[in-house]
Design an enzyme around this catalytic site. Structure first.
Site, mmCIF file in Angstrom:
data_model
loop_
_atom_site.group_PDB
_atom_site.id
_atom_site.type_symbol
_atom_site.label_atom_id
_atom_site.label_comp_id
_atom_site.label_asym_id
_atom_site.label_seq_id
_atom_site.Cartn_x
_atom_site.Cartn_y
_atom_site.Cartn_z
ATOM 1 N N SER A 96 -9.989 -0.330 6.976
ATOM 2 C CA SER A 96 -9.438 -0.338 5.620
ATOM 3 C C SER A 96 -8.663 -1.585 5.205
ATOM 4 C CB SER A 96 -8.545 0.879 5.412
ATOM 5 O OG SER A 96 -9.346 2.013 5.226
ATOM 6 N N SER A 131 -9.801 1.819 2.553
ATOM 7 C CA SER A 131 -8.917 2.553 1.679
ATOM 8 C C SER A 131 -7.846 1.694 1.009
ATOM 9 C CB SER A 131 -8.237 3.670 2.483
ATOM 10 O OG SER A 131 -7.388 3.118 3.482
ATOM 11 N N LYS A 181 0.846 -1.206 0.000
ATOM 12 C CA LYS A 181 0.000 0.000 0.000
ATOM 13 C C LYS A 181 0.875 1.248 0.000
ATOM 14 C CE LYS A 181 -3.953 2.071 2.452
ATOM 15 N NZ LYS A 181 -4.836 1.988 3.634
HETATM 16 N N1 GLN Z 1 -13.302 4.234 5.769
HETATM 17 C C1 GLN Z 1 -12.710 4.778 6.961
HETATM 18 C C2 GLN Z 1 -12.333 6.211 6.730
HETATM 19 O O1 GLN Z 1 -12.623 6.703 5.712
HETATM 20 C C3 GLN Z 1 -11.550 3.960 7.389
HETATM 21 C C4 GLN Z 1 -10.319 4.254 6.653
HETATM 22 C C5 GLN Z 1 -9.151 3.474 7.108
HETATM 23 O O2 GLN Z 1 -9.279 2.478 7.840
HETATM 24 N N2 GLN Z 1 -7.984 3.897 6.695
HETATM 25 O O3 GLN Z 1 -11.765 6.857 7.558
#
Ligand code: GLN
Length: 501
Positions: A180, A156, A81
């Site tokens: 995420s 994400s 990532k």
């Molecule tokens: N979807 C969540 C957010 O937008 C979690 C994102 C994440 O875990 N990086 O913050």
């Protein structure tokens, strides 16, 4: 032959490389070929590093030729990532503000993977600064779900999940701040684990919300994820929040779980994580998984965690607050983009122009929200209150773990949604995190393992759904044990049923 190599698990690839059946260079080449063939459709990668990957693979082959010992994943390719820094390789965190930034150092997990002989194929796409649930907030365009290219692979860490689900890499690293890793794993039919907070070093992760961020593994099998977890886990003096304790025995747990015997285990089904807003197919798959746990000897009970309903509200104050502070470092001076530096404008103006041009809409929304929540006069009402809710959620977990060994729920309320469907509706996007946020706020380990296929609410059939398994702090091994048991009942990795790209 080359195409076949990309279908193998990481564990099998490592065995073949170690025995000399196939060289690490051949394995790397097969995956680079696969990326060339399908990534135009999937867009899992922001950059690939053919030279670096080939050199890493050659080093593994040389080691083997010299009779030196190889680690359990030596020569196995991986998608990383783009929130994790890599020396000499562009790292953007999905943002224009970092476009072209070449880090001068490796994150601790990057270093550990390199030392283990894992071959980093390239950097995976993601929502900008890991804010989002679909990769649509990436400044470089979304990734696509290999099961249905018009749908999101989650976010994400959607580039990472898409790469693994599309057989571009057997392994990937994601980060999970509020879900995420788990949500992308669920909607792409793979395994993803968020370790106990502090179990994996955050040194060299571009910070989003420091009290929540945690890197973890993706694999197509539970064992593969566990093998990667053991490589990246463990204490790091460079991260003051890193726990100085041994890595939980996750590989042994994955092997044990695969035997399908859960006698003596008590599983709590969280009552609050279901009902309105959950697709019937997702709930049916979860119920089916609970029945299988019972068949394997577990005792399945319902538990109530009354404060979980406030997790979303608390998270969307805490995470933006920490983000507003963390993202202050992108000041047009230290990294990446600089706009309007014409020798006439002053620093503040250049900073403002750069941040205006470099950050996307969601990132700006969160900086504004977080700055507001932290401002004097509002701090107690918003940030302080959210921290209190966080404590109540931890107490709900503590009470539930007095009677249960693990807690279970769907990882996310729906199957993969269509690209474009939620981009203009932040609240709908945030709802993807409903089930994952409690474990994030409490810092607990949680895994998402495939639980079968289901229909979306629009009638589209055959989309993957997962099961989330949560455990007490440092009991990551329980997540893997139960996940491996569920995997065994499915008769092998669900991804084998994905349409061929
Ligand atoms: N979807 C969540 C957010 O937008 C979690 C994102 C994440 O875990 N990086 O913050």
């Amino acid at each position: 032959m080359s195409e076949e190599l990309t279908r193998l698990s990481a564990a099998d690839l490592a065995t073949k490389i170690a025995s000399g059946d196939v060289s690490a260079v051949e394995v790397t080449r097969a995956h680079l070929d696969r990326i060339r063939a399908v990534d135009g459709d999937v867009h899992a990668f922001l950059v690939t590093d053919e030279d670096g990957a080939t050199a890493a693979a050659e080093a593994v082959d040389d080691k083997r030729a010299n009779g030196e010992p190889l680690g359990p994943l030596a020569g196995v390719p991986l998608a990383l990532k783009d929130v994790v820094v890599t020396r000499g390789l562009q790292t953007t965190s999905g943002s224009k503000i970092l476009e072209g930034w070449i880090p001068p150092y490796d994150a601790t997990i990057t270093r550990k993977m390199r030392e283990a002989g894992i071959v980093i194929l390239g950097k995976a796409n993601m929502d900008e600064f890991a804010m989002g649930s679909s990769t649509e907030n990436s400044a470089f365009g979304p990734s696509h779900n290999p099961w249905a290219l018009d749908r999101t692979p989650g976010g994400s860490s959607g580039g990472s999940s898409a790469a693994v689900a599309a057989f571009e890499a057997p392994l990937a690293i994601g980060t999970d701040t509020g879900g995420s890793i788990r949500q992308p794993a669920a909607v792409t039919g793979i395994v993803g684990h968020k370790p106990t907070y502090g179990g994996v070093s955050r040194y060299g992760l571009i910070a989003f919300s420091s009290s929540l961020d945690q890197a973890g593994p993706f694999g197509r099998t539970v064992l593969d994820a566990a093998l990667l977890h053991e490589v990246i886990g463990g204490h790091d003096p460079m991260d003051s929040t890193s726990l100085d304790v041994p890595v939980p025995p996750v590989v042994a747990a994955a092997r044990e779980g695969a035997r399908g015997d859960l006698a003596g285990l008590t599983v709590g089904v969280v009552k609050e994580l279901g009902g309105e807003g959950y697709e019937p197919g997702v709930e049916a798959a979860a119920r089916n998984a609970y029945a299988k746990l019972e068949e394997m000897g577990a005792k399945v009970v319902e538990v109530s965690c009354p404060h979980f309903g406030y997790a979303l509200a608390a998270y969307y104050l805490i995470a933006p607050s920490e983000a507003s502070s963390n993202l202050a470092r992108f000041d047009a001076v230290r990294y990446g983009l600089r706009v309007g530096d014409d020798g006439v404008r002053d620093l503040e103006e250049v900073m403002a122009l750069t941040r205006e041009a470099g950050f996307g809409a969601e990132v700006k929304r969160r900086i504004i929200l977080g700055t507001y929540a932290l401002s004097s006069g509002y701090y107690d009402a918003y940030y302080g209150q959210a921290q209190k809710v966080r404590t109540l959620i931890s107490r709900d977990f503590a009470a539930a773990f007095e009677t249960c060994d693990v807690l279970v729920s769907p990882p996310t309320p729906t199957t993969a949604f269509k690209l474009g469907e939620r981009v203009d509706d932040p609240m709908a996007m945030y709802a993807a995190d409903l089930c994952t946020l409690p474990a994030s706020l409490a810092g607990l380990p949680a895994i998402s393992v495939p639980a079968g296929l289901a229909s979306a609410s629009d009638g589209t059939e055959g989309l993957p759904v997962g099961l989330q398994i949560m455990a007490p702090a440092l009991a990551d091994d329980r997540c893997y044990r139960v996940a491996a048991a569920i995997e065994a009942t499915l008769g092998g990795p669900l991804i084998a049923q994905a349409p061929v790209l």
